[in-house]
Design an enzyme around this catalytic site. Structure first.
Site, PDB file in Angstrom:
ATOM      1  N   GLU A   1      68.610  28.438 -14.235  1.00  0.00           N
ATOM      2  CA  GLU A   1      68.520  28.934 -15.609  1.00  0.00           C
ATOM      3  C   GLU A   1      68.182  30.425 -15.567  1.00  0.00           C
ATOM      4  O   GLU A   1      67.017  30.808 -15.560  1.00  0.00           O
ATOM      5  CB  GLU A   1      67.464  28.186 -16.417  1.00  0.00           C
ATOM      6  CG  GLU A   1      67.483  28.586 -17.891  1.00  0.00           C
ATOM      7  CD  GLU A   1      66.383  27.937 -18.703  1.00  0.00           C
ATOM      8  OE1 GLU A   1      65.549  28.695 -19.255  1.00  0.00           O
ATOM      9  OE2 GLU A   1      66.346  26.691 -18.773  1.00  0.00           O
TER      10      GLU A   1
ATOM     11  N   CYS B   1      62.996  33.036 -22.475  1.00  0.00           N
ATOM     12  CA  CYS B   1      64.439  32.953 -22.224  1.00  0.00           C
ATOM     13  C   CYS B   1      65.214  32.669 -23.502  1.00  0.00           C
ATOM     14  O   CYS B   1      66.357  33.117 -23.659  1.00  0.00           O
ATOM     15  CB  CYS B   1      64.733  31.863 -21.190  1.00  0.00           C
ATOM     16  SG  CYS B   1      64.120  32.227 -19.539  1.00  0.00           S
TER      17      CYS B   1
END
Length: 473
Positions: free
Chosen positions: A244, A278
């Site tokens: 990720e 994020c």
């Protein structure tokens, strides 16, 4: 100043490399800890420990592993305040916000452990010829978990739950910017020696860990550039990777929303944790019919986000993690202004110690600006005005990233169309909605490998089949 060590095979261990790095409190710029730079030799020791412990750990019943993990989670929960203060000292997150996210991490660890009790590790089927077939999912073996600096405790716990509950052993390498709280997690550890190991350091530890021949899976969260390196190392070693590497998440604000409430929600999604998430809201597309009112409300909300040392009460926004990150944020704002953007509030580096940056709203932005194309990881809310929901969808999709997206609308047709945004998660009318039940895989450069609930256990296990013929031959 605290001196940190590796944790290998149940013992606090000095690094094989004498070089040291320093943790700096981003609110005061004072050094608070030193730790090893890391080395391949450290990694070799940690991986060997994990390998030696793996078969015994996997041989335990699922119920036994789950019991041990929940016991550890309960112990972590008792130290939430202490862990939140450590996170504040190492990366600046206000203590009150840190408590909430750490509590979520503990809950996630427990939920993953409970998920193991219902996960199908084995199925058997009768074959038409009278034989039968068993499909068994076994742990992949030894996993490497490389975590980012923005949520040191939460990200470690989120990755570990499925891996450990499934029977894997793990080597953790936290970010060199925030190792303090992760070290404390290991001091609270209550698992057999070798099941969970800790190697500190920067790329000197991370690179040999990601490419180690005896690692079976790498679980990485971090930047795109580092994610590419980890992915390449994993590919070379032919082991599994769950990556990720960040996002540039769009937000669509339709013309029929409650403007003040939506502006408050967007401010929170843009500025919480100083924008260092994020899934922070980093591209905001608002319908022209409400744009003027929405921008005014967003500016007002941004100006209420007072920044300061997160150890102090009522501080809503701490510093950026370090001067390097502040330079990135300031450079994106300067680039936008040079290309025609307008700063509506914020946008200037404050005087004094600490790596602070104010909550900032900029308008008249477009895709020529890095603030609209590159991950910011800072408290910047760039707002673009669109003439229709269709235009907003097109601009939201126009990105190399695909982690998450948020849409605020009361129009049923528009809500249905929002599901087509190319992202791992699409939130409708509630950023971060859905709690821990979501399963997703990032799109584009935001990553690869599905995670969440059953998918996390699929990643943590390897299926194999045993077929027995009817006559036994």
């Amino acid at each position: 100043m605290k001196t940190l060590q590796n944790y290998i095979d149940g013992t606090w261990t000095n690094s094989q490399d004498p070089n040291r790095l320093t943790v700096v409190n981003p609110s005061t710029e004072e050094a608070v800890a030193e730790f090893p730079q890391g080395s391949a030799a450290d990694v070799d020791l940690a991986v060997a420990s994990a390998m030696a412990a793996q078969s015994t750990w996997a041989a335990l019943t699922v119920e036994d592993r789950v019991t041990r993990l929940i016991r550890w989670a309960d112990r972590i929960d008792e130290h939430t305040d202490e862990l939140a203060e450590l996170e504040c000292r190492e990366m600046g997150k206000p203590v009150g916000i840190g408590r909430n996210f750490i509590a979520a991490g503990v809950a996630g660890l427990k939920a993953a452990a409970q998920e193991a009790l219902s996960y199908t590790f084995e199925i058997s089927t009768d074959d038409p010829d009278g034989g039968w077939t068993r499909v068994i999912r076994r742990p992949v073996g030894v996993a490497a978990v490389v975590t980012p600096w923005n949520f040191p405790v939460t990200m470690v716990l989120g990755a570990l739950g499925p891996l450990l509950a499934a029977g894997n052993t793990v080597v953790v390498k936290p970010s060199e910017r925030s190792p303090l709280s992760t070290v404390r997690l290991f001091e609270l550890l209550d698992l057999p020696d070798g099941v969970l190991n800790l190697v500190l350091g920067d790329v000197h530890a991370g690179a040999p860990l990601a490419g180690h021949d005896d690692i079976d899976l790498v679980h990485f969260t971090g930047s795109v550039s580092a994610g590419r390196q980890v992915g390449a190392a994993s590919g070379q070693a032919l082991h599994r990777a769950v990556l990720e590497p960040g996002g540039k998440d769009p937000v669509i604000v339709d013309e029929d929303v409650d403007v003040p409430a939506t502006a408050q929600a967007v401010a929170f999604g843009s500025f919480v944790n100083t924008g260092q998430i994020c899934t922070s809201m980093e591209r905001i597309f608002v319908h022209e019919a409400i744009a003027e009112d929405f921008i005014a409300e967003l500016v007002s909300a941004a100006e209420a986000y007072a920044f300061g040392d997160g150890m102090q009460p009522n501080v809503m926004m701490g510093p950026l993690v370090d001067e390097r990150q502040r330079r990135i944020v300031a450079a994106q704002v300067s680039d936008a202004v040079a290309k025609g953007a307008t700063v509506r509030t914020g946008g200037e580096v404050p005087d004094g110690p600490g790596f602070f940056y104010p909550a900032t709203v900029i308008t008249h932005v477009d895709a020529s600006m890095s603030a609209m194309t590159e991950e910011t990881f800072g408290p910047i809310a760039p707002v673009a005005v669109v003439s229709s929901f269709a235009e907003a969808l097109d601009r939201a999709a126009d990105s190399s990233f695909g982690l998450a997206a948020t849409v605020y609308s009361r129009n049923a047709e528009h809500i249905e169309l929002a599901a087509d945004i190319p992202a791992g998660v699409v939130w409708i009318n509630q950023w971060q909605g859905g709690g821990g039940v979501r399963t997703y895989e990032p799109a584009r450069t935001s990553g690869m490998g599905a995670t969440g609930t059953t998918a996390a256990f699929d990643s943590a296990t390897r299926p194999f089949t045993v077929h027995i013929a009817a006559d036994g031959s």
